[in-house]
Structures are given as C-alpha cells and as structure tokens.
Design a protein around this motif. Structure first.
Motif, PDB file in Angstrom:
ATOM      1  N   VAL A 151       0.869  -1.175   0.000  1.00  0.00           N
ATOM      2  CA  VAL A 151       0.000   0.000   0.000  1.00  0.00           C
ATOM      3  C   VAL A 151       0.905   1.224   0.000  1.00  0.00           C
ATOM      4  O   VAL A 151       1.723   1.399   0.900  1.00  0.00           O
ATOM      5  CB  VAL A 151      -0.926   0.038   1.229  1.00  0.00           C
ATOM      6  CG1 VAL A 151      -1.779   1.305   1.209  1.00  0.00           C
ATOM      7  CG2 VAL A 151      -1.803  -1.208   1.286  1.00  0.00           C
ATOM      8  N   LYS A 152       0.772   2.055  -1.024  1.00  0.00           N
ATOM      9  CA  LYS A 152       1.586   3.257  -1.137  1.00  0.00           C
ATOM     10  C   LYS A 152       0.747   4.464  -0.749  1.00  0.00           C
ATOM     11  O   LYS A 152      -0.312   4.712  -1.316  1.00  0.00           O
ATOM     12  CB  LYS A 152       2.105   3.431  -2.566  1.00  0.00           C
ATOM     13  CG  LYS A 152       3.053   4.611  -2.740  1.00  0.00           C
ATOM     14  CD  LYS A 152       3.596   4.662  -4.152  1.00  0.00           C
ATOM     15  CE  LYS A 152       4.567   5.824  -4.334  1.00  0.00           C
ATOM     16  NZ  LYS A 152       5.094   5.893  -5.718  1.00  0.00           N
ATOM     17  N   THR A 153       1.234   5.224   0.234  1.00  0.00           N
ATOM     18  CA  THR A 153       0.549   6.428   0.684  1.00  0.00           C
ATOM     19  C   THR A 153       1.469   7.629   0.483  1.00  0.00           C
ATOM     20  O   THR A 153       2.638   7.484   0.124  1.00  0.00           O
ATOM     21  CB  THR A 153       0.157   6.306   2.162  1.00  0.00           C
ATOM     22  OG1 THR A 153       1.342   6.116   2.952  1.00  0.00           O
ATOM     23  CG2 THR A 153      -0.776   5.129   2.381  1.00  0.00           C
ATOM     24  N   LEU A 154       0.930   8.812   0.724  1.00  0.00           N
ATOM     25  CA  LEU A 154       1.708  10.043   0.592  1.00  0.00           C
ATOM     26  C   LEU A 154       1.595  10.862   1.863  1.00  0.00           C
ATOM     27  O   LEU A 154       0.486  11.220   2.275  1.00  0.00           O
ATOM     28  CB  LEU A 154       1.218  10.869  -0.601  1.00  0.00           C
ATOM     29  CG  LEU A 154       1.801  12.290  -0.731  1.00  0.00           C
ATOM     30  CD1 LEU A 154       3.307  12.238  -0.985  1.00  0.00           C
ATOM     31  CD2 LEU A 154       1.103  13.070  -1.834  1.00  0.00           C
ATOM     32  N   ASP A 155       2.729  11.134   2.492  1.00  0.00           N
ATOM     33  CA  ASP A 155       2.781  12.079   3.611  1.00  0.00           C
ATOM     34  C   ASP A 155       1.680  11.784   4.627  1.00  0.00           C
ATOM     35  O   ASP A 155       0.913  12.661   5.006  1.00  0.00           O
ATOM     36  CB  ASP A 155       2.644  13.513   3.065  1.00  0.00           C
ATOM     37  CG  ASP A 155       3.148  14.568   4.053  1.00  0.00           C
ATOM     38  OD1 ASP A 155       3.783  14.185   5.057  1.00  0.00           O
ATOM     39  OD2 ASP A 155       2.911  15.763   3.795  1.00  0.00           O
ATOM     40  N   ILE A 156       1.634  10.544   5.094  1.00  0.00           N
ATOM     41  CA  ILE A 156       0.588  10.131   6.027  1.00  0.00           C
ATOM     42  C   ILE A 156       0.689  10.962   7.303  1.00  0.00           C
ATOM     43  O   ILE A 156       1.778  11.354   7.726  1.00  0.00           O
ATOM     44  CB  ILE A 156       0.692   8.618   6.315  1.00  0.00           C
ATOM     45  CG1 ILE A 156      -0.594   8.097   6.960  1.00  0.00           C
ATOM     46  CG2 ILE A 156       1.908   8.299   7.153  1.00  0.00           C
ATOM     47  CD1 ILE A 156      -0.672   6.588   6.998  1.00  0.00           C
ATOM     48  N   HIS A 157      -0.452  11.230   7.914  1.00  0.00           N
ATOM     49  CA  HIS A 157      -0.518  12.222   8.986  1.00  0.00           C
ATOM     50  C   HIS A 157       0.302  11.852  10.215  1.00  0.00           C
ATOM     51  O   HIS A 157       0.881  12.733  10.856  1.00  0.00           O
ATOM     52  CB  HIS A 157      -1.974  12.448   9.382  1.00  0.00           C
ATOM     53  CG  HIS A 157      -2.160  13.494  10.443  1.00  0.00           C
ATOM     54  ND1 HIS A 157      -1.847  14.822  10.238  1.00  0.00           N
ATOM     55  CD2 HIS A 157      -2.616  13.404  11.723  1.00  0.00           C
ATOM     56  CE1 HIS A 157      -2.103  15.507  11.338  1.00  0.00           C
ATOM     57  NE2 HIS A 157      -2.568  14.678  12.247  1.00  0.00           N
ATOM     58  N   SER A 158       0.342  10.569  10.566  1.00  0.00           N
ATOM     59  CA  SER A 158       1.090  10.201  11.764  1.00  0.00           C
ATOM     60  C   SER A 158       1.639   8.790  11.627  1.00  0.00           C
ATOM     61  O   SER A 158       1.201   7.998  10.781  1.00  0.00           O
ATOM     62  CB  SER A 158       0.213  10.288  13.010  1.00  0.00           C
ATOM     63  OG  SER A 158      -0.635   9.163  13.117  1.00  0.00           O
ATOM     64  N   ASN A 159       2.579   8.473  12.493  1.00  0.00           N
ATOM     65  CA  ASN A 159       3.166   7.132  12.512  1.00  0.00           C
ATOM     66  C   ASN A 159       2.158   6.074  12.930  1.00  0.00           C
ATOM     67  O   ASN A 159       2.359   4.885  12.659  1.00  0.00           O
ATOM     68  CB  ASN A 159       4.374   7.095  13.452  1.00  0.00           C
ATOM     69  CG  ASN A 159       5.534   7.917  12.933  1.00  0.00           C
ATOM     70  OD1 ASN A 159       5.684   8.093  11.722  1.00  0.00           O
ATOM     71  ND2 ASN A 159       6.353   8.433  13.830  1.00  0.00           N
ATOM     72  N   VAL A 160       1.090   6.483  13.592  1.00  0.00           N
ATOM     73  CA  VAL A 160       0.075   5.519  14.009  1.00  0.00           C
ATOM     74  C   VAL A 160      -0.568   4.878  12.787  1.00  0.00           C
ATOM     75  O   VAL A 160      -0.705   3.659  12.702  1.00  0.00           O
ATOM     76  CB  VAL A 160      -0.992   6.194  14.896  1.00  0.00           C
ATOM     77  CG1 VAL A 160      -2.103   5.215  15.251  1.00  0.00           C
ATOM     78  CG2 VAL A 160      -0.345   6.746  16.164  1.00  0.00           C
ATOM     79  N   GLY A 161      -0.964   5.710  11.824  1.00  0.00           N
ATOM     80  CA  GLY A 161      -1.556   5.173  10.606  1.00  0.00           C
ATOM     81  C   GLY A 161      -0.607   4.267   9.858  1.00  0.00           C
ATOM     82  O   GLY A 161      -0.993   3.199   9.363  1.00  0.00           O
ATOM     83  N   ALA A 162       0.641   4.665   9.779  1.00  0.00           N
ATOM     84  CA  ALA A 162       1.635   3.851   9.079  1.00  0.00           C
ATOM     85  C   ALA A 162       1.834   2.510   9.772  1.00  0.00           C
ATOM     86  O   ALA A 162       2.050   1.483   9.120  1.00  0.00           O
ATOM     87  CB  ALA A 162       2.957   4.607   8.993  1.00  0.00           C
TER      88      ALA A 162
END
Length: 286
Positions: A106-117
């Motif tokens: 899953v490729k994301t961009l500039d995710i808001h926090s490390n929790v989501g990652a």
C-alpha cells in the motif's frame, strides 16, 4: 475515484442504489501477465468507495490477478490517531479493512502520523519532498524565500528540507480555545528577523477550512513579509468554506490531487490553487 492501471472503473447505480461496475476498458487497454503487480489507485472522495474497492479487488482476483497494489495518497481517518474514550478508533477500523484485502503493498503520501503507518500492512509512505522541491525551484531564483511551519510537528517533519536548501525558517504555536479546540490565533517562534521583506512558503500535510494557515498568514504579515504561499499534501474542498482564500493573505495554494477536486471549487478561487498530480507531473490548471 478508483482506477485500475490508470484505467477508470465505470460505476453506475441501479434504481435501488446498489452499484454496477464496468471494467472493460481495463481488460482492453492493457496486457499484463497474471503474475505481474496490478495497481489500483484510490483518490479518496467518500467512504462508499471502500465497498467499491473491495468489489474491484474481488473481481481482479477472480480474473487471476493476485498481486494487487493499492496507491492511496490520502489515508482517510488519518487524524483519528488519538481518540477520547467516547469515540471510535476509526483509523484502526479503516486499516483493518484495508489489511483484509491483502494487498502486495500500500503506497501512501505524507501520512498524517506514525500511528496510521503502523496499522497498515506492507505500507510504503512516500515523502512529499519531490513536490516541495519542484515548488521551491519556482521561488528560489532571487534568494528571497523563507519556509514556515505552522506548528512543532510540521517543523520536525519538514525542517530537513529547509536545511537541505540552506533556507531560513520559522515555526508557529497555535493559540486554541481548549474547550472547543478552535484556533484563535498563532504566535511565531524562531528567527523572526529573517522574515522582513521575504516571500514565505508555509508547509504542512493537511488543510481543511484553512484556519491554521489563515492565522499563520496573519501573524506573518505583522513581520512585513512579501508574498505568502502554501503547500499542503492533502487539501480538502472544505477550504472553500473558510476565509483563508478570500482573505487574499495567501497568494497561491499548492497541493496534490489526493482529495482535492478543482471542479468543485468556486470560479473565483480556481486561479489560487495549483495541482501537483500523483504521477509526479507539475501543472497549473486553469
């Protein structure tokens, strides 16, 4: 909006409101081996697309495509990384749903926090540095640019960019009404002497109605800055409901197409928004 290998998935509605999917354009337009990775891209509009995504993944697997990657620039619910006891942890529920589809990555961009990652399996979080560097190239020629980060979190995240370009920067501290959470203003910290007469590029990850950046621009103007620009990786269309754009304090807003839909913008706002698309192509739309 959902695409398969950049081919649109046509979704219409039956009279009862259920979805009908048409994917012939995908099958006709590409020739990919069943062992290759198929990329499904999701530019988030609303939660109904979760079910549509599940249908697309099921359909691909039924056609023998088992290596499926998801490109999801904006992660819905990303700001729900800390929740009080009376609210649901929607970010975790969203991540569980994504993980259940067992994407190759899953490729994301500039995710808001490390929790989501941390909650999403096999995630690759892309940095916004390319987009910011491209914008900087348009504004560095006269050596008159300062970067500004509206809070300490943004400073920690993006100050390496300032250091790499040897640019001065400042950062802000929001003044909130702690009962309502509403921002009442913003104080500027750091080297304020470097601001006078300079152009300023504000950098952050998400903008809703733009209150943070409106108050940032107000505070910056007190130091006699010149033009103010804004880059956010994810711009909600709710920005048109706020006062940031109409105030005239910010000359141009740069963003990606992750959640912003320019066709929904008022005509008098469109020339204020510059889109950086998710294929790394820098363009200004009229």
């Amino acid at each position: 909006m959902l695409t398969i290998e950049n081919q649109p998935v046509k979704i219409t509605k039956f009279p009862d409101g259920t979805s009908k999917f048409t994917c012939e354009s995908f099958l006709k337009a590409i020739s990919i081996a069943k062992t290759d990775t198929i990329v499904v891209k999701w530019l988030y509009d609303d939660d109904s697309e979760l079910f549509q995504l599940q249908c697309i993944v099921d359909w691909l697997r039924s056609n023998g495509y088992n290596n499926i990657a998801l490109h999801l620039p904006y992660v819905p619910n990303a700001r729900m990384d800390r929740v009080p006891n009376n609210e649901m942890f929607t970010l975790k529920s969203f991540a569980n749903f994504i993980n259940s589809m067992n994407f190759t990555y899953v490729k994301t961009l500039d995710i808001h926090s490390n929790v989501g990652a941390a909650l999403i399996d096999r995630i690759y979080n892309d940095s916004p540095e390319y987009y910011i560097y491209t914008i900087l190239q348009d504004h560095l020629s006269d050596g008159n640019l300062v970067l500004f980060f509206p809070d300490e979190g943004a400073m920690k995240r993006y100050s390496p960019i300032a250091n790499r370009f040897h640019l001065p920067y400042g950062f802000g501290m929001k003044c909130r009404d702690w009962q309502t959470g509403i921002i009442k203003g913003l104080d500027i910290l750091g080297n304020t002497e470097s601001l006078t007469g300079k152009d300023v590029l504000i950098i952050d990850d998400i903008c809703s109605r733009g209150g943070t950046f409106y108050y940032s621009a107000q505070a910056l103007k007190k130091y006699n800055v010149n033009n103010i620009y804004l880059y956010v990786s994810h711009l909600e269309n709710a920005v048109h409901e706020g006062q940031m754009i109409d105030s005239g304090l910010i000359k141009t807003v740069y963003t990606t197409d992750s959640i912003y839909r320019k066709d929904q913008a008022p005509d008098n706002h469109k020339d204020k928004i510059v889109i950086v698309d998710s294929f790394m192509q820098y363009q200004q739309e009229s």
